[in-house]
Motif scaffolding. Structure first.
Motif, PDB file in Angstrom:
ATOM      1  N   UNK A 114      46.917  37.461  58.313  1.00  0.00           N
ATOM      2  CA  UNK A 114      47.180  36.304  57.459  1.00  0.00           C
ATOM      3  C   UNK A 114      46.267  36.312  56.243  1.00  0.00           C
ATOM      4  N   UNK A 115      45.014  36.695  56.452  1.00  0.00           N
ATOM      5  CA  UNK A 115      44.082  36.766  55.329  1.00  0.00           C
ATOM      6  C   UNK A 115      44.518  37.812  54.312  1.00  0.00           C
ATOM      7  N   UNK A 116      45.000  38.960  54.797  1.00  0.00           N
ATOM      8  CA  UNK A 116      45.473  40.007  53.888  1.00  0.00           C
ATOM      9  C   UNK A 116      46.671  39.510  53.076  1.00  0.00           C
ATOM     10  N   UNK A 117      47.619  38.865  53.745  1.00  0.00           N
ATOM     11  CA  UNK A 117      48.805  38.368  53.057  1.00  0.00           C
ATOM     12  C   UNK A 117      48.447  37.308  52.015  1.00  0.00           C
ATOM     13  N   UNK A 118      47.555  36.404  52.359  1.00  0.00           N
ATOM     14  CA  UNK A 118      47.209  35.339  51.412  1.00  0.00           C
ATOM     15  C   UNK A 118      46.349  35.868  50.267  1.00  0.00           C
ATOM     16  N   UNK A 119      45.543  36.883  50.541  1.00  0.00           N
ATOM     17  CA  UNK A 119      44.815  37.527  49.430  1.00  0.00           C
ATOM     18  C   UNK A 119      45.800  38.138  48.446  1.00  0.00           C
ATOM     19  N   UNK A 120      46.823  38.826  48.972  1.00  0.00           N
ATOM     20  CA  UNK A 120      47.845  39.417  48.102  1.00  0.00           C
ATOM     21  C   UNK A 120      48.615  38.336  47.353  1.00  0.00           C
ATOM     22  N   UNK A 121      48.883  37.202  48.022  1.00  0.00           N
ATOM     23  CA  UNK A 121      49.610  36.108  47.367  1.00  0.00           C
ATOM     24  C   UNK A 121      48.787  35.510  46.223  1.00  0.00           C
ATOM     25  N   UNK A 122      47.501  35.287  46.457  1.00  0.00           N
ATOM     26  CA  UNK A 122      46.644  34.737  45.402  1.00  0.00           C
ATOM     27  C   UNK A 122      46.560  35.690  44.219  1.00  0.00           C
ATOM     28  N   UNK A 123      46.417  36.972  44.507  1.00  0.00           N
ATOM     29  CA  UNK A 123      46.342  37.957  43.426  1.00  0.00           C
ATOM     30  C   UNK A 123      47.669  38.044  42.682  1.00  0.00           C
ATOM     31  N   UNK A 124      48.764  37.956  43.411  1.00  0.00           N
ATOM     32  CA  UNK A 124      50.091  37.979  42.792  1.00  0.00           C
ATOM     33  C   UNK A 124      50.270  36.794  41.836  1.00  0.00           C
ATOM     34  N   UNK A 125      49.711  35.633  42.211  1.00  0.00           N
ATOM     35  CA  UNK A 125      49.850  34.433  41.396  1.00  0.00           C
ATOM     36  C   UNK A 125      48.826  34.364  40.261  1.00  0.00           C
ATOM     37  N   UNK A 126      47.915  35.331  40.202  1.00  0.00           N
ATOM     38  CA  UNK A 126      46.997  35.410  39.071  1.00  0.00           C
ATOM     39  C   UNK A 126      45.659  34.730  39.249  1.00  0.00           C
ATOM     40  N   UNK A 127      45.336  34.243  40.449  1.00  0.00           N
ATOM     41  CA  UNK A 127      44.034  33.598  40.666  1.00  0.00           C
ATOM     42  C   UNK A 127      43.232  34.351  41.724  1.00  0.00           C
ATOM     43  N   UNK A 128      43.572  35.609  41.933  1.00  0.00           N
ATOM     44  CA  UNK A 128      42.911  36.383  42.970  1.00  0.00           C
ATOM     45  C   UNK A 128      41.939  37.396  42.411  1.00  0.00           C
ATOM     46  N   UNK A 129      42.144  38.645  42.794  1.00  0.00           N
ATOM     47  CA  UNK A 129      41.212  39.701  42.426  1.00  0.00           C
ATOM     48  C   UNK A 129      41.318  40.039  40.948  1.00  0.00           C
ATOM     49  N   UNK A 130      40.294  40.732  40.463  1.00  0.00           N
ATOM     50  CA  UNK A 130      40.237  41.099  39.053  1.00  0.00           C
ATOM     51  C   UNK A 130      41.396  42.023  38.675  1.00  0.00           C
ATOM     52  N   UNK A 131      42.022  41.802  37.512  1.00  0.00           N
ATOM     53  CA  UNK A 131      43.174  42.643  37.112  1.00  0.00           C
ATOM     54  C   UNK A 131      42.860  44.126  36.976  1.00  0.00           C
ATOM     55  N   UNK A 132      41.580  44.460  36.816  1.00  0.00           N
ATOM     56  CA  UNK A 132      41.219  45.874  36.688  1.00  0.00           C
ATOM     57  C   UNK A 132      41.247  46.605  38.024  1.00  0.00           C
ATOM     58  N   UNK A 133      41.332  45.861  39.146  1.00  0.00           N
ATOM     59  CA  UNK A 133      41.343  46.472  40.465  1.00  0.00           C
ATOM     60  C   UNK A 133      42.783  46.713  40.928  1.00  0.00           C
ATOM     61  N   UNK A 134      43.041  47.831  41.598  1.00  0.00           N
ATOM     62  CA  UNK A 134      44.409  48.137  42.045  1.00  0.00           C
ATOM     63  C   UNK A 134      44.773  47.388  43.324  1.00  0.00           C
ATOM     64  N   UNK A 135      44.801  46.067  43.265  1.00  0.00           N
ATOM     65  CA  UNK A 135      45.143  45.264  44.437  1.00  0.00           C
ATOM     66  C   UNK A 135      46.657  45.260  44.649  1.00  0.00           C
ATOM     67  N   UNK A 136      47.073  45.066  45.896  1.00  0.00           N
ATOM     68  CA  UNK A 136      48.496  45.057  46.211  1.00  0.00           C
ATOM     69  C   UNK A 136      49.206  43.920  45.488  1.00  0.00           C
ATOM     70  N   UNK A 137      48.563  42.767  45.410  1.00  0.00           N
ATOM     71  CA  UNK A 137      49.176  41.653  44.700  1.00  0.00           C
ATOM     72  C   UNK A 137      49.430  41.958  43.236  1.00  0.00           C
ATOM     73  N   UNK A 138      48.501  42.677  42.604  1.00  0.00           N
ATOM     74  CA  UNK A 138      48.686  43.059  41.198  1.00  0.00           C
ATOM     75  C   UNK A 138      49.794  44.093  41.056  1.00  0.00           C
ATOM     76  N   UNK A 139      49.875  45.032  41.983  1.00  0.00           N
ATOM     77  CA  UNK A 139      50.943  46.024  41.933  1.00  0.00           C
ATOM     78  C   UNK A 139      52.315  45.357  42.053  1.00  0.00           C
ATOM     79  N   UNK A 140      52.416  44.370  42.943  1.00  0.00           N
ATOM     80  CA  UNK A 140      53.686  43.670  43.105  1.00  0.00           C
ATOM     81  C   UNK A 140      54.009  42.804  41.888  1.00  0.00           C
ATOM     82  N   UNK A 141      52.968  42.196  41.298  1.00  0.00           N
ATOM     83  CA  UNK A 141      53.200  41.388  40.099  1.00  0.00           C
ATOM     84  C   UNK A 141      53.671  42.263  38.939  1.00  0.00           C
ATOM     85  N   UNK A 142      53.067  43.451  38.787  1.00  0.00           N
ATOM     86  CA  UNK A 142      53.521  44.373  37.737  1.00  0.00           C
ATOM     87  C   UNK A 142      54.939  44.863  37.985  1.00  0.00           C
ATOM     88  N   UNK A 143      55.289  45.042  39.257  1.00  0.00           N
ATOM     89  CA  UNK A 143      56.623  45.542  39.586  1.00  0.00           C
ATOM     90  C   UNK A 143      57.707  44.543  39.211  1.00  0.00           C
TER      91      UNK A 143
END
Length: 266
Positions: A200-229
Protein backbone atom coordinates in the motif's frame (compact mmCIF):
# COMPACT_ATOMS: atom_id res chain seq x y z
CA UNK A 1 -1.91 -30.82 5.14
CA UNK A 2 0.42 -30.54 8.17
CA UNK A 3 0.79 -27.35 10.17
CA UNK A 4 4.38 -27.05 9.01
CA UNK A 5 3.40 -26.85 5.35
CA UNK A 6 2.10 -23.21 5.44
CA UNK A 7 5.26 -22.18 7.27
CA UNK A 8 7.48 -23.83 4.68
CA UNK A 9 5.51 -22.18 1.88
CA UNK A 10 5.82 -18.81 3.59
CA UNK A 11 9.56 -19.25 4.10
CA UNK A 12 10.16 -20.29 0.48
CA UNK A 13 8.06 -17.44 -0.86
CA UNK A 14 9.70 -15.01 1.53
CA UNK A 15 13.15 -16.10 0.37
CA UNK A 16 12.20 -15.75 -3.30
CA UNK A 17 10.70 -12.28 -2.84
CA UNK A 18 13.66 -11.23 -0.68
CA UNK A 19 16.01 -12.15 -3.55
CA UNK A 20 13.81 -10.15 -5.94
CA UNK A 21 13.78 -7.11 -3.65
CA UNK A 22 17.53 -7.26 -3.10
CA UNK A 23 18.08 -7.45 -6.86
CA UNK A 24 15.81 -4.46 -7.43
CA UNK A 25 17.37 -2.42 -4.62
CA UNK A 26 20.90 -3.19 -5.81
CA UNK A 27 20.02 -2.16 -9.38
CA UNK A 28 20.67 1.50 -8.59
CA UNK A 29 24.36 0.64 -8.11
CA UNK A 30 24.98 -1.63 -11.08
CA UNK A 31 22.88 0.53 -13.40
CA UNK A 32 24.96 3.58 -12.57
CA UNK A 33 23.86 6.63 -14.57
CA UNK A 34 22.20 4.54 -17.30
CA UNK A 35 18.63 5.60 -16.33
CA UNK A 36 19.52 9.24 -16.98
CA UNK A 37 21.53 8.82 -20.19
CA UNK A 38 19.85 10.48 -23.18
CA UNK A 39 20.08 9.21 -26.74
CA UNK A 40 18.24 11.64 -28.97
CA UNK A 41 18.75 9.44 -32.02
CA UNK A 42 16.58 6.77 -30.32
CA UNK A 43 13.71 8.91 -29.08
CA UNK A 44 10.45 6.98 -28.45
CA UNK A 45 11.97 3.80 -29.87
CA UNK A 46 9.77 0.72 -29.61
CA UNK A 47 10.97 -2.34 -27.64
CA UNK A 48 13.85 -4.05 -29.46
CA UNK A 49 17.06 -5.97 -28.80
CA UNK A 50 18.91 -2.70 -28.18
CA UNK A 51 16.26 -1.36 -25.80
CA UNK A 52 14.24 -4.19 -24.30
CA UNK A 53 11.36 -2.00 -23.10
CA UNK A 54 11.85 0.86 -25.55
CA UNK A 55 12.87 4.45 -24.81
CA UNK A 56 11.12 7.62 -23.69
CA UNK A 57 10.87 11.05 -25.33
CA UNK A 58 14.50 11.86 -24.45
CA UNK A 59 15.88 8.53 -25.61
CA UNK A 60 16.41 7.17 -22.10
CA UNK A 61 16.25 3.40 -21.76
CA UNK A 62 12.93 2.40 -20.20
CA UNK A 63 14.29 -0.89 -18.83
CA UNK A 64 16.89 0.93 -16.75
CA UNK A 65 14.42 3.62 -15.67
CA UNK A 66 11.80 1.05 -14.65
CA UNK A 67 14.30 -0.87 -12.52
CA UNK A 68 15.54 2.36 -10.93
CA UNK A 69 11.96 3.48 -10.30
CA UNK A 70 10.99 0.19 -8.67
CA UNK A 71 14.12 0.32 -6.53
CA UNK A 72 13.24 3.85 -5.41
CA UNK A 73 9.61 2.94 -4.71
CA UNK A 74 10.60 -0.13 -2.69
CA UNK A 75 13.05 1.88 -0.59
CA UNK A 76 10.50 4.61 0.15
CA UNK A 77 7.66 2.11 0.71
CA UNK A 78 9.63 -0.12 3.07
CA UNK A 79 10.74 2.81 5.23
CA UNK A 80 7.22 4.26 5.34
CA UNK A 81 5.70 0.86 6.19
CA UNK A 82 8.27 0.30 8.96
CA UNK A 83 7.62 3.71 10.51
CA UNK A 84 3.86 3.21 10.24
CA UNK A 85 4.12 -0.18 11.99
CA UNK A 86 6.12 1.31 14.87
CA UNK A 87 3.56 4.11 15.23
CA UNK A 88 0.71 1.59 15.28
CA UNK A 89 2.46 -0.57 17.89
CA UNK A 90 3.28 2.46 20.04
CA UNK A 91 -0.30 3.75 19.94
CA UNK A 92 -1.72 0.30 20.76
CA UNK A 93 0.59 -0.01 23.78
CA UNK A 94 -0.26 3.54 24.83
CA UNK A 95 -3.94 2.57 24.94
CA UNK A 96 -3.11 -0.03 27.59
CA UNK A 97 -1.95 2.60 30.11
CA UNK A 98 -5.47 3.40 31.22
CA UNK A 99 -9.02 4.30 30.14
CA UNK A 100 -8.11 7.91 29.33
CA UNK A 101 -5.23 6.90 27.09
CA UNK A 102 -7.42 4.25 25.47
CA UNK A 103 -10.12 6.84 24.72
CA UNK A 104 -7.52 9.23 23.31
CA UNK A 105 -6.01 6.59 21.02
CA UNK A 106 -9.48 5.53 19.84
CA UNK A 107 -10.35 9.17 19.09
CA UNK A 108 -7.17 9.69 17.05
CA UNK A 109 -7.72 6.47 15.10
CA UNK A 110 -11.36 7.28 14.33
CA UNK A 111 -10.48 10.84 13.31
CA UNK A 112 -7.79 9.74 10.85
CA UNK A 113 -9.97 6.98 9.41
CA UNK A 114 -12.84 9.42 8.87
CA UNK A 115 -10.77 11.54 6.44
CA UNK A 116 -10.51 10.27 2.83
CA UNK A 117 -7.16 8.54 2.53
CA UNK A 118 -5.81 10.12 -0.64
CA UNK A 119 -6.89 13.62 0.39
CA UNK A 120 -5.05 13.29 3.70
CA UNK A 121 -1.97 12.01 1.87
CA UNK A 122 -2.04 14.97 -0.51
CA UNK A 123 -2.53 17.51 2.28
CA UNK A 124 0.37 16.20 4.36
CA UNK A 125 2.75 15.84 1.40
CA UNK A 126 1.83 19.30 0.10
CA UNK A 127 2.20 20.89 3.56
CA UNK A 128 5.68 19.38 3.90
CA UNK A 129 6.74 20.69 0.50
CA UNK A 130 6.93 17.40 -1.38
CA UNK A 131 10.06 15.34 -1.90
CA UNK A 132 11.19 11.98 -0.55
CA UNK A 133 10.95 12.85 3.14
CA UNK A 134 7.49 14.36 2.74
CA UNK A 135 6.24 11.23 0.95
CA UNK A 136 7.66 8.92 3.63
CA UNK A 137 6.11 10.97 6.44
CA UNK A 138 2.75 11.31 4.67
CA UNK A 139 2.48 7.59 3.91
CA UNK A 140 3.63 6.53 7.40
CA UNK A 141 1.30 8.94 9.21
CA UNK A 142 -1.76 7.87 7.21
CA UNK A 143 -1.22 4.11 7.15
CA UNK A 144 -0.94 3.21 10.82
CA UNK A 145 -4.56 3.63 12.11
CA UNK A 146 -6.00 0.36 10.76
CA UNK A 147 -3.11 -1.69 12.09
CA UNK A 148 -3.27 0.18 15.42
CA UNK A 149 -6.98 -0.64 15.72
CA UNK A 150 -6.23 -4.33 15.15
CA UNK A 151 -3.36 -4.38 17.68
CA UNK A 152 -5.43 -2.45 20.22
CA UNK A 153 -8.28 -4.96 19.93
CA UNK A 154 -5.82 -7.81 20.42
CA UNK A 155 -4.33 -6.19 23.53
CA UNK A 156 -7.74 -5.39 25.00
CA UNK A 157 -8.50 -9.11 24.98
CA UNK A 158 -5.23 -9.83 26.79
CA UNK A 159 -5.54 -7.10 29.41
CA UNK A 160 -7.69 -9.22 31.74
CA UNK A 161 -5.96 -12.53 31.07
CA UNK A 162 -5.22 -14.56 34.27
CA UNK A 163 -1.45 -14.63 33.79
CA UNK A 164 -1.34 -10.84 33.35
CA UNK A 165 -3.44 -10.34 36.51
CA UNK A 166 -1.08 -12.69 38.35
CA UNK A 167 1.94 -10.77 37.09
CA UNK A 168 0.48 -7.50 38.37
CA UNK A 169 -0.42 -9.12 41.69
CA UNK A 170 3.24 -10.10 42.06
CA UNK A 171 4.19 -6.44 41.79
CA UNK A 172 5.44 -6.33 38.22
CA UNK A 173 5.48 -2.87 36.67
CA UNK A 174 3.42 -1.73 33.71
CA UNK A 175 6.61 -1.60 31.60
CA UNK A 176 7.39 -5.23 32.50
CA UNK A 177 3.89 -6.34 31.51
CA UNK A 178 4.14 -4.53 28.18
CA UNK A 179 7.57 -5.88 27.27
CA UNK A 180 7.16 -9.47 28.46
CA UNK A 181 3.43 -10.09 28.05
CA UNK A 182 1.85 -7.70 25.57
CA UNK A 183 4.66 -7.31 23.05
CA UNK A 184 5.30 -11.03 22.31
CA UNK A 185 1.58 -11.55 21.67
CA UNK A 186 1.30 -8.85 19.00
CA UNK A 187 4.64 -9.28 17.22
CA UNK A 188 3.18 -11.76 14.65
CA UNK A 189 0.42 -9.25 13.86
CA UNK A 190 3.06 -6.53 13.51
CA UNK A 191 5.02 -8.63 11.01
CA UNK A 192 1.94 -9.35 8.90
CA UNK A 193 0.76 -5.77 9.28
CA UNK A 194 4.08 -4.40 8.06
CA UNK A 195 3.98 -6.75 5.05
CA UNK A 196 0.45 -5.58 4.24
CA UNK A 197 1.41 -1.91 4.66
CA UNK A 198 4.39 -2.33 2.34
CA UNK A 199 2.49 -2.69 -0.99
CA UNK A 200 0.00 0.00 0.00
CA UNK A 201 2.86 2.36 0.78
CA UNK A 202 4.45 1.67 -2.61
CA UNK A 203 1.17 2.30 -4.43
CA UNK A 204 0.45 5.54 -2.58
CA UNK A 205 4.01 6.77 -3.11
CA UNK A 206 3.50 6.21 -6.84
CA UNK A 207 0.11 7.96 -6.67
CA UNK A 208 1.56 11.02 -4.92
CA UNK A 209 4.40 11.22 -7.42
CA UNK A 210 1.96 10.79 -10.30
CA UNK A 211 -0.09 13.72 -8.97
CA UNK A 212 2.99 15.93 -8.73
CA UNK A 213 3.45 16.21 -4.94
CA UNK A 214 5.74 13.23 -4.48
CA UNK A 215 9.34 12.54 -5.36
CA UNK A 216 11.63 14.96 -7.14
CA UNK A 217 11.06 15.10 -10.94
CA UNK A 218 14.75 14.41 -11.54
CA UNK A 219 14.37 10.92 -10.02
CA UNK A 220 13.13 8.02 -12.19
CA UNK A 221 10.16 7.19 -9.96
CA UNK A 222 7.37 4.94 -11.23
CA UNK A 223 4.80 7.66 -10.66
CA UNK A 224 6.79 10.06 -12.84
CA UNK A 225 7.18 7.45 -15.58
CA UNK A 226 3.42 6.89 -15.60
CA UNK A 227 2.73 10.63 -15.59
CA UNK A 228 5.05 11.11 -18.58
CA UNK A 229 3.39 8.21 -20.37
CA UNK A 230 0.01 9.97 -20.19
CA UNK A 231 1.21 12.53 -22.73
CA UNK A 232 1.89 9.93 -25.39
CA UNK A 233 -0.92 7.40 -24.93
CA UNK A 234 -2.94 8.90 -27.79
CA UNK A 235 0.14 8.70 -30.04
CA UNK A 236 0.40 4.92 -29.84
CA UNK A 237 3.51 4.92 -27.62
CA UNK A 238 2.06 2.17 -25.44
CA UNK A 239 5.29 0.92 -23.88
CA UNK A 240 5.87 4.06 -21.81
CA UNK A 241 2.98 3.24 -19.50
CA UNK A 242 2.65 -0.52 -19.88
CA UNK A 243 6.00 -1.74 -18.58
CA UNK A 244 6.43 0.58 -15.54
CA UNK A 245 2.81 -0.08 -14.56
CA UNK A 246 3.24 -3.83 -15.03
CA UNK A 247 6.42 -3.84 -12.95
CA UNK A 248 4.69 -1.95 -10.15
CA UNK A 249 1.72 -4.33 -10.29
CA UNK A 250 3.93 -7.44 -10.09
CA UNK A 251 5.86 -6.12 -7.09
CA UNK A 252 2.67 -5.15 -5.23
CA UNK A 253 0.91 -8.46 -5.95
CA UNK A 254 4.00 -10.42 -4.86
CA UNK A 255 4.10 -8.57 -1.54
CA UNK A 256 0.37 -9.05 -1.04
CA UNK A 257 0.77 -12.77 -1.68
CA UNK A 258 3.69 -12.97 0.75
CA UNK A 259 1.65 -11.22 3.45
CA UNK A 260 -1.20 -13.69 2.90
CA UNK A 261 1.15 -16.66 3.29
CA UNK A 262 2.67 -15.26 6.46
CA UNK A 263 -0.77 -14.55 7.92
CA UNK A 264 -1.70 -18.22 7.50
CA UNK A 265 1.69 -19.37 8.80
CA UNK A 266 1.57 -17.25 11.96
Amino acid sequence: MSRAQPRRDALWMGAAIAVLLVALLSSRWWLGDTPGQMHFDARLAAPSLDHWLGTDALGRDLWARTLAGLSLSIGVGSLAALIGTFIALGMALLAMLGPRFDALVALVIDTLLSVPHLILLLLIAFALGGGTQAVIIAVAVTHWPRLARLLRAELLQLRHAPYIAMSRALGKSQCFVMVYHYLPQVLPQCVVGALLLFPHAILHEAALTFLGVGLDPSQPAIGLLLADAMRYLSSGVWWLGLFPGLGLLLVVLSLERLASHWRHAL
